[in-house]
Design a protein around this motif. Structure first.
Motif, short mmCIF file in Angstrom:
data_model
loop_
_atom_site.label_atom_id
_atom_site.label_comp_id
_atom_site.label_asym_id
_atom_site.label_seq_id
_atom_site.Cartn_x
_atom_site.Cartn_y
_atom_site.Cartn_z
N ALA A 101 0.83 -1.22 0.00
CA ALA A 101 0.00 0.00 0.00
C ALA A 101 0.87 1.27 0.00
O ALA A 101 0.35 2.37 0.14
N CYS A 102 2.17 1.13 -0.14
CA CYS A 102 3.12 2.26 -0.15
C CYS A 102 2.93 3.14 1.09
O CYS A 102 2.95 4.37 1.02
N THR A 103 2.74 2.48 2.24
CA THR A 103 2.48 3.20 3.50
C THR A 103 3.69 4.05 3.89
O THR A 103 4.83 3.61 3.77
N ARG A 104 3.43 5.26 4.34
CA ARG A 104 4.50 6.14 4.82
C ARG A 104 4.32 6.34 6.32
O ARG A 104 3.21 6.23 6.85
N PHE A 105 5.42 6.60 7.02
CA PHE A 105 5.41 6.70 8.48
C PHE A 105 6.05 8.01 8.92
O PHE A 105 6.91 8.55 8.23
N GLU A 106 5.62 8.49 10.10
CA GLU A 106 6.20 9.75 10.59
C GLU A 106 7.67 9.61 10.96
O GLU A 106 8.47 10.49 10.70
N ASP A 107 8.01 8.47 11.56
CA ASP A 107 9.41 8.29 12.02
C ASP A 107 10.20 7.49 10.98
O ASP A 107 10.96 6.58 11.33
N GLU A 108 10.06 7.84 9.71
CA GLU A 108 10.66 7.05 8.65
C GLU A 108 12.19 7.07 8.69
O GLU A 108 12.80 8.13 8.75
N ALA A 109 12.81 5.89 8.62
CA ALA A 109 14.28 5.82 8.65
C ALA A 109 14.85 5.71 7.25
O ALA A 109 16.00 6.09 7.00
N ALA A 110 14.07 5.14 6.31
CA ALA A 110 14.56 4.91 4.94
C ALA A 110 13.35 4.58 4.07
O ALA A 110 12.22 4.45 4.56
N LEU A 111 13.62 4.42 2.78
CA LEU A 111 12.54 4.09 1.84
C LEU A 111 12.79 2.74 1.18
O LEU A 111 13.94 2.38 0.91
N ALA A 112 11.69 2.04 0.90
CA ALA A 112 11.77 0.76 0.19
C ALA A 112 11.10 0.91 -1.17
O ALA A 112 10.07 1.57 -1.27
N GLY A 113 11.68 0.28 -2.19
CA GLY A 113 11.07 0.40 -3.51
C GLY A 113 11.10 -0.90 -4.29
O GLY A 113 10.57 -0.99 -5.39
N TRP A 114 11.73 -1.93 -3.73
CA TRP A 114 11.85 -3.20 -4.46
C TRP A 114 10.59 -4.04 -4.20
O TRP A 114 10.12 -4.11 -3.07
N PRO A 115 10.04 -4.70 -5.24
CA PRO A 115 8.85 -5.54 -5.02
C PRO A 115 9.17 -6.71 -4.10
O PRO A 115 10.34 -7.06 -3.92
N MET A 116 8.13 -7.31 -3.54
CA MET A 116 8.36 -8.47 -2.68
C MET A 116 8.66 -9.67 -3.59
O MET A 116 7.80 -10.09 -4.37
N GLU A 117 9.88 -10.14 -3.50
CA GLU A 117 10.38 -11.19 -4.39
C GLU A 117 10.46 -12.47 -3.57
O GLU A 117 11.45 -12.72 -2.88
N LYS A 118 9.34 -13.24 -3.62
CA LYS A 118 9.21 -14.38 -2.70
C LYS A 118 9.76 -15.64 -3.36
O LYS A 118 9.33 -16.01 -4.44
N ARG A 119 10.68 -16.25 -2.68
CA ARG A 119 11.32 -17.45 -3.24
C ARG A 119 11.20 -18.58 -2.25
O ARG A 119 12.16 -18.95 -1.58
N GLU A 120 9.95 -19.11 -2.15
CA GLU A 120 9.70 -20.16 -1.16
C GLU A 120 10.02 -21.55 -1.69
O GLU A 120 9.93 -22.53 -0.97
N ASN A 121 10.33 -21.64 -2.99
CA ASN A 121 10.80 -22.91 -3.53
C ASN A 121 11.84 -22.61 -4.60
O ASN A 121 12.09 -21.44 -4.91
N ALA A 122 12.44 -23.67 -5.13
CA ALA A 122 13.54 -23.46 -6.07
C ALA A 122 13.05 -23.31 -7.52
O ALA A 122 13.85 -23.40 -8.44
N ARG A 123 11.73 -23.07 -7.69
CA ARG A 123 11.21 -22.96 -9.06
C ARG A 123 11.13 -21.52 -9.53
O ARG A 123 10.43 -21.21 -10.49
N GLY A 124 11.78 -20.62 -8.82
CA GLY A 124 11.79 -19.22 -9.26
C GLY A 124 10.91 -18.36 -8.36
O GLY A 124 10.14 -18.88 -7.55
N PRO A 125 11.02 -17.03 -8.52
CA PRO A 125 10.34 -16.13 -7.59
C PRO A 125 8.87 -15.89 -7.94
O PRO A 125 8.47 -16.04 -9.08
N LYS A 126 8.10 -15.49 -6.89
CA LYS A 126 6.75 -14.95 -7.11
C LYS A 126 6.84 -13.51 -6.67
O LYS A 126 7.27 -13.23 -5.54
N PHE A 127 6.46 -12.60 -7.54
CA PHE A 127 6.57 -11.18 -7.21
C PHE A 127 5.24 -10.62 -6.72
O PHE A 127 4.19 -10.93 -7.27
#
Ligand SMILES: Cc1cc2nc3c(=O)[nH]c(=O)nc-3n(C[C@H](O)[C@H](O)[C@H](O)COP(=O)(O)OP(=O)(O)OC[C@H]3O[C@@H](n4cnc5c(N)ncnc54)[C@H](O)[C@@H]3O)c2cc1C
Length: 403
Positions: free
Chosen positions: A312-338
């Motif tokens: 949801a691209c949530t922003r916070f008041e006490d922000e320490a840094a920014l994230a921009g990379w999609p969630m690259e889930k690799r729960e098995n060895a058959r490649g990622p689910k984004f």
């Protein structure tokens, strides 16, 4: 007993940035690293692209997401490897990085900081909360030592301190869901240009080798990426490493994963040398110091960032840094689910996920930060680890100055 303002455990992307940021703010800083080279997975496991360095909107020209150390390291990497821009890969910008260059850049950056001391070949083995800070035990080149620090940053990637401090401070996904380990090796002397057609042809050749029983099943997920230097490629093989029984803290399972990776990489190299003209003159692969470990354990901090918040691209008041990379889930060895963010905008990383109020003066960053399994799939990339490391180093030096 020696006293420091700040001790950083672990000199990967997060720990290097934490150490530089604390030292640049004047804190007398000690950086402990188990291996002989800094850079963590980006050096010792041969992970060869920096993700998370750029704004997630690829409809616009590329721009740095977090100023400061991530940008400084990214820019230096570009200069040293002759790249003038990142690669656009589908919906993301990535920067090719070279593990050897990263190790050197890390050495040079640390050597330039007078208030920073590095101990390589040094394993952090104990942590106690004491009056005015933390007591830290380590074995440095075989010598057992204890030091004190006003503040401490855990950048071990494994939330090592949390595991000593007690169950209430650490989180780990169930074994079957842990992001899979992988084995990366460096191949040299590869000719040809490695376009999509080349990849398809090479992939088809590998499938044939698996069907004929000449290659292990693990070779199916083999990925090749060009290094910034001509003739050099990196080969990544995702490992099942015991499936639901995978435990990254079990030394025997880790040793088996390393051996499985070496076997698969060497088998693939031999097969391609024999069947693929572009590999005919390639010398044996350069193996990594360690297999790549994507997920182990994390801290439970004041705030717990979730995948839904990132999406949801949530922003916070006490922000320490920014994230921009999609969630690259690799729960098995058959490649990622984004899972991409809902909008091409960055999400905030609150300072509360780098600390726990019950542990004053202790901070955590990189893969150790407080987040759920899904959020980690985004926050674990090296560009983002540099940003959280820099923030944690800043917080630690501020704490040391106040106490
Ligand atoms: C196969 C694979 C592919 C990946 N692909 C990408 C990619 O393409 N792009 C990207 O940006 N990221 C990628 N990642 C993720 C990224 O490499 C890691 O998540 C990132 O390096 C984490 O940084 P860190 O500093 O938190 O931890 P690490 O890089 O793991 O560094 C931790 C450091 O702490 C040291 N350490 C640990 N315990 C101790 C101790 N007790 N005492 C002293 N030192 C200790 C370790 O030796 C290490 O140097 C990949 C990861 C893997 C495994």
């Amino acid at each position: 007993m020696q006293s420091w303002d700040v001790i950083i455990a672990g000199g990967g992307s997060a720990g290097l940035s934490a150490a530089l940021s604390a030292a640049r703010l004047g804190a007398r800083t000690l950086l402990l690293e188990r291996e002989t080279k800094l850079g963590g997975m980006g050096v010792n496991a041969l992970v060869h692209t920096f993700c998370g360095l750029f704004h997630p909107d690829v409809s616009r020209p590329w721009e740095w997401l977090n100023p400061g150390i991530p940008r400084e390291i990214g820019q230096t990497m570009m200069e040293r490897t002759g790249q003038i821009q990142p690669d656009l890969m589908g919906r993301v910008y990535v920067l090719r990085q070279h593990p050897g260059v990263f190790a050197l850049v890390a050495d040079e950056a640390c050597a330039a900081e007078k208030s920073l001391t590095r101990l390589s070949g040094t394993e952090w083995i104990g942590l106690r909360q004491v009056e005015g800070g933390w007591e830290v035990d380590f074995v440095s080149r075989g010598v057992l030592k204890t030091c004190r620090a006003r503040a401490m940053v855990d950048c071990s990637g494994d939330a090592t301190g949390a595991r000593w401090l007690g169950k209430e401070f650490w989180i780990q996904a169930e074994p079957g869901r842990l992001y899979r380990p992988a084995y990366v090796c460096q191949l040299n002397g590869i000719t040809g240009s490695h376009e999509d057609g080349w990849r398809l042809q090479t992939g088809a050749m590998i499938v044939k080798g698996i069907k004929a029983g000449d290659l292990p099943e693990a070779a199916m997920a083999a990925q090749f990426r060009d290094s910034p230097f001509a003739g050099e490629m990196f080969l990544t093989i995702d490992l099942e490493a015991g499936g639901a029984g995978w435990d990254p803290f079990d030394p025997q399972k880790r040793a088996e994963a390393e051996a499985e990776g070496r076997r698969a990489a060497l088998g693939l190299w031999r097969y391609l040398r024999k069947h693929h003209a572009d590999f005919a003159g390639s010398p044996p692969p350069v193996f990594p110091t360690q297999a790549g470990i994507r997920e182990t354990a994390r801290y439970r901090g004041d705030v717990f960032v979730t995948g839904d918040q990132l999406a949801a691209c949530t922003r916070f008041e006490d922000e320490a840094a920014l994230a921009g990379w999609p969630m690259e889930k690799r729960e098995n060895a058959r490649g990622p689910k984004f899972r991409f963010f809902d909008e091409p905008r960055p999400a905030g990383i609150p300072a509360g996920c780098l600390r726990n109020a019950r542990l004053p003066g202790l901070y955590f960053a990189g893969r150790c930060l407080s987040a759920d399994h899904e959020a980690l799939a985004s926050l674990r990339v090296m560009g983002t680890c540099m940003a959280t490391g820099e923030a944690a180093g800043r917080m630690a030096s501020g704490h040391a100055a106040r106490t």
